[in-house]
Structures are given as structure tokens and as C-alpha cells.
Motif scaffolding. Structure first.
Motif, PDB file in Angstrom:
ATOM      1  N   ARG A 213      33.831  41.088 -13.968  1.00 23.93           N
ATOM      2  CA  ARG A 213      34.056  42.505 -14.307  1.00 23.93           C
ATOM      3  C   ARG A 213      33.412  42.771 -15.668  1.00 23.93           C
ATOM      4  O   ARG A 213      34.087  42.933 -16.683  1.00 23.93           O
ATOM      5  N   TYR A 214      32.106  42.820 -15.673  1.00 21.87           N
ATOM      6  CA  TYR A 214      31.372  42.824 -16.937  1.00 21.87           C
ATOM      7  C   TYR A 214      31.521  44.125 -17.720  1.00 21.87           C
ATOM      8  O   TYR A 214      31.568  44.106 -18.954  1.00 21.87           O
ATOM      9  N   ASP A 215      31.608  45.253 -17.031  1.00 22.53           N
ATOM     10  CA  ASP A 215      31.803  46.521 -17.747  1.00 22.53           C
ATOM     11  C   ASP A 215      33.161  46.532 -18.450  1.00 22.53           C
ATOM     12  O   ASP A 215      33.272  46.964 -19.601  1.00 22.53           O
ATOM     13  N   SER A 216      34.197  46.068 -17.753  1.00 16.04           N
ATOM     14  CA  SER A 216      35.531  46.002 -18.356  1.00 16.04           C
ATOM     15  C   SER A 216      35.534  45.023 -19.523  1.00 16.04           C
ATOM     16  O   SER A 216      36.152  45.281 -20.562  1.00 16.04           O
ATOM     17  N   GLU A 219      33.894  46.599 -22.579  1.00 18.29           N
ATOM     18  CA  GLU A 219      34.754  47.606 -23.203  1.00 18.29           C
ATOM     19  C   GLU A 219      35.824  46.950 -24.072  1.00 18.29           C
ATOM     20  O   GLU A 219      36.050  47.355 -25.217  1.00 18.29           O
ATOM     21  N   THR A 241      28.532  37.804 -21.199  1.00 16.24           N
ATOM     22  CA  THR A 241      28.429  38.970 -20.304  1.00 16.24           C
ATOM     23  C   THR A 241      26.967  39.312 -20.030  1.00 16.24           C
ATOM     24  O   THR A 241      26.559  39.517 -18.875  1.00 16.24           O
ATOM     25  N   ARG A 245      24.388  38.835 -16.653  1.00 18.80           N
ATOM     26  CA  ARG A 245      23.590  39.951 -16.143  1.00 18.80           C
ATOM     27  C   ARG A 245      22.097  39.675 -16.248  1.00 18.80           C
ATOM     28  O   ARG A 245      21.275  40.537 -15.967  1.00 18.80           O
TER      29      ARG A 245
END
Length: 418
Positions: A213-216, A219, A241, A245
């Protein structure tokens, strides 16, 4: 300088550099820059060492040595800190914070068993010390003693139900058990009490990274860095992270920032080297792996990975030396044995290659890749019955893994030898 003056001078300098009684793991960072007061302590500590025998009756000495130990712990000089804690506790054994900080030093040095002993000594003096119980649970977690860890945490939270560190360690306990939902629940419970609690933010970021869950993760970790822009763990996780990607340049920028803070961390150097390897900047990768080795000469992963990059750089003799060292440090490494086997295979040293592929398969019997290359070697050695049996087992393992293409290739090689 008179002995009494040495004690007073060190006390003044320790106050000036801001040494606290409690040193938490996230506060521990190597000293990249020494202030004028910190440099003065170096000379004063040498003078103190010479005068210890004549100062043994000075009532200020245990407290002074405790302060010096805390300073060394905060600067990640674990061996020196432990020596000073032992001396001060020999003079006054009921210093709870000295026992707790010495346990922290052992824990950060990778000696969880000694850490448990120290934390237990502190708790023998103060059985209801919730912070001590939490530290004990942390060490028990490192030792995979999950039952004792849970017991210590439950006792700590019974004493203080709002102890944030205990909540974070309980989250880590659930993560260790593979219950990521339970882990996330406890990290968020801590953050509901204090949204700026760094250990909870970084551990939650770790969960998100490991779960893809890289976006989370970004953040949460950005929140952590707004609180502490030089937090090495948060910086490294953000690097992870971007590495996941495949943005290796961005990953490098975060690993470099983390290394500016923790320049002696071999794991960070390996992460940096891995990024260079993915970018095919092999010279820089080797240099970074060497930094990891210098930071910890017993890090088998760094030796092995450096050997792999040396192979890519056509420096085969040097690569073999690195693989040899890696296997001496970690004889059961299937990956290193396989990599060395590939080198021997390319050099035509078939018996040596066979021994390494056998070693790799014995360490990792569910991986058909080792058998695939074992079959190739046996075929070249004209040991056809053994080769056919190897291809047969490899094909079965490939089918179990869902790789029908490789399974078919193994079957074809068997038929060709019939």
C-alpha cells in the motif's frame, strides 16, 4: 586539574549537551558533528579514567558515570555505554534507569538475551514499572518469545492503559504473528491518543510498505518526516516505497538522506547499493556494499551481493572471494551457494558447481532452480541417470509452483537423454 574539578567540569558539560536520564531507541544516532562542549567531554573523560581510583568515594561519581553512559548510548557507542553502566551499577545497583538504558544498549547492539537480563534487573527493583515491562516485551519479541512478550505487554497496559510505547510494541507483536489487521489496530490506537507519535507512524508505514500500500505508506511517512525531517527509519521506508515502484533514483535520494543520519548502518548501505545495482551503476554499487562490509564485516548479505555485482562487472576471481567469505559467515545461504555454483559452472569447474547446487538445494529444498542447474551440470558430466532423476524432480516442483513452461523444459531434457 584537581579530581573534584574534573567531576564538576564533566557535570557542567553534560548539562550543556543536554543528556537526559532516559534514552529511547529512536533518539540513538551516531554523532556526525561534535560541539565544542562535546569535544571537551572527550578530554575530560580521559582525565576521569585516570582518576577513578581516587574518586571512588565521591558520591557524585555514580550519577556522573550514568550521564556519560547515556551520552555514549545516544551516540550509538554501545560498547562504551555498556562498560560505563556496569561500572556505575557496581557502585550503586538500584539505579533503575541505568538498568533500563543498559538493556536498550544491548538490544540495539543485537544482544536481546542480555537486554532481557538488564530489564529484568530493573523490574526486580520496580515491578510495576510499565516502561520497563514494555522494554522487556520488546527484547522478548526480538527473541521470538511471543508468549512472554504478550504477558509483559498485558501487564504494562494494565498498569498504564495509555502507554503509547506499549501499544506500538503490541502492534509489532501482532505483525510478528502475521496479523497485520491487529497490528494496524494497535498502531492507530496509539495515533488516536497522539497523532504525532513517531514510533507508531513509522511502524504503520512499515506495515503499509510490506503490504504494497505504497500511497498510504507515503502519506504516513510524510507525516513522520514533518515531525522529524531526519528520522532515518522513515527516510529508509520512503526509499523502500520508491524502490518497490522501481523509481531507483528517488529511492537513492531517500537512502542518502537516511545515511546522512545513520552513516554506520550496514542495512542502509545495502539498500543504497541495491538501488545502484538496479540502475546498472555497478562501480557505485560495489562501493556501497563495501561500506556495508566496513560497518559490519560479518554481514554475509553484503559480501554475497557484492560478489554478484562483481560477476556482472566481469571480475570473477574477486567475486569468488566474496562468495567464499559470505558462505563462511552463513554456510546455509542457498542464494550465495547457487550464485557461486553459477560462477563455477561458467568456468567449467563442474564438480565444484555440483557441490554448490547440492548445498543450495539442501538449504532450500522447495526451490527447483537449484535442481535445474544441477541437472545441467550432471548432463555435462555425462551422468545421465542422475541427470534424468534430477530433471524429473525439478519438473514436479515447477508444476507445483505453477511454472508449466519450466516444467515442460525439464521434461524435454529428460526425453532428449533417453
Amino acid at each position: 586539574m584537581q579530581n573534584e574539578d574534573i567531576v564538576a567540569a564533566i557535570e557542567t558539560k553534560l548539562t550543556a549537551v543536554g543528556v537526559q536520564d532516559v534514552v529511547e531507541p529512536e533518539e540513538v544516532r551516531p554523532a556526525a558533528f561534535l560541539s565544542k562542549d562535546r569535544k571537551a567531554i572527550i578530554d575530560l573523560e580521559e582525565e576521569l579514567q585516570k582518576s577513578l581510583d581516587t574518586l571512588k568515594t565521591d558520591e557524585r561519581l555514580p550519577r556522573l558515570l550514568f550521564g556519560l553512559a547515556n551520552l555514549h548510548l545516544k551516540e550509538a557507542n554501545f560498547s562504551r555505554a555498556i562498560v560505563l553502566y556496569e561500572v556505575t551499577l557496581g557502585m550503586s545497583s538500584r539505579q533503575v534507569n541505568a538498568w533500563l538504558n543498559m538493556g536498550t544498549a544491548y538490544l540495539l547492539a543485537g544482544e536481546a538475551k542480555d537486554a532481557v537480563s538488564c530489564f529484568s534487573s530493573a523490574l526486580a527493583i520496580e515491578p510495576d514499572n510499565a516502561r520497563g515491562l514494555t522494554k522487556l516485551a520488546t527484547a522478548q519479541l526480538e527473541m521470538n518469545d511471543l508468549e512472554s512478550c504478550l504477558s509483559s505487554l498485558e501487564r504494562a497496559l494494565e498498569i498504564d492503559s495509555t502507554l503509547l510505547k506499549a501499544m506500538v510494541v503490541k502492534g509489532r507483536y501482532f505483525a510478528k504473528k502475521g496479523d497485520l489487521t491487529g497490528a494496524t489496530t494497535w498502531f492507530n490506537k496509539a495515533l488516536r491518543i497522539d497523532p504525532m507519535f513517531l514510533p507508531a507512524l513509522t511502524e504503520l508505514g512499515q506495515i503499509y510498505v510490506s503490504n504494497g500500500r505504497y500511497d498510504s505508506a507515503a502519506e504516513v511517512l510524510d507525516r513522520a518526516l514533518r515531525i522529524d525531517p531526519e528520522h532515518p527509519y522513515a527516510l529508509a521506508l520512503l526509499g523502500d516505497t520508491f524502490f518497490a515502484r522501481r523509481d531507483y533514483e528517488k529511492a537513492l535520494s531517500f537512502y542518502d538522506r537516511a545515511l546522512n543520519v545513520k552513516f554506520d548502518d550496514p542495512h542502509l548501505w545495502i539498500k543504497k547499493a541495491d538501488s545502484h545495482r538496479m540502475l546498472r551503476s555497478y562501480k557505485e554499487a560495489v562501493a556501497a556494499y563495501e561500506k556495508a562490509i566496513n560497518a559490519n564485516p560479518e554481514n554475509a548479505e553484503a559480501w554475497s551481493k557484492c560478489g554478484q555485482v562483481l560477476v556482472l562487472s566481469n571480475e570473477v576471481p574477486a567475486a569468488l572471494e566474496y562468495f567464499n567469505t559470505a558462505l563462511a559467515l552463513f554456510p546455509d545461504s542457498a542464494d550465495t551457494a547457487h550464485q557461486r555454483g553459477l560462477v563455477y559452472y561458467s568456468l567449467g569447474k563442474l564438480e565444484e558447481a555440483l557441490a554448490d547446487f547440492d548445498l543450495a538445494f539442501s538449504s532450500e529444498p522447495g526451490n527447483p532452480v537449484h535442481l535445474y542447474y544441477r541437472g545441467l551440470v550432471l548432463e555435462k558430466l555425462n551422468r545421465k541417470p542422475e541427470a534424468k532423476r534430477t530433471w524429473q524432480i525439478a519438473a514436479s516442483l515447477y508444476r507445483e509452483a505453477g511454472d508449466s513452461t519450466k516444467a515442460a523444459e525439464c521434461s524435454a531434457r529428460m526425453k532428449r537423454m533417453s
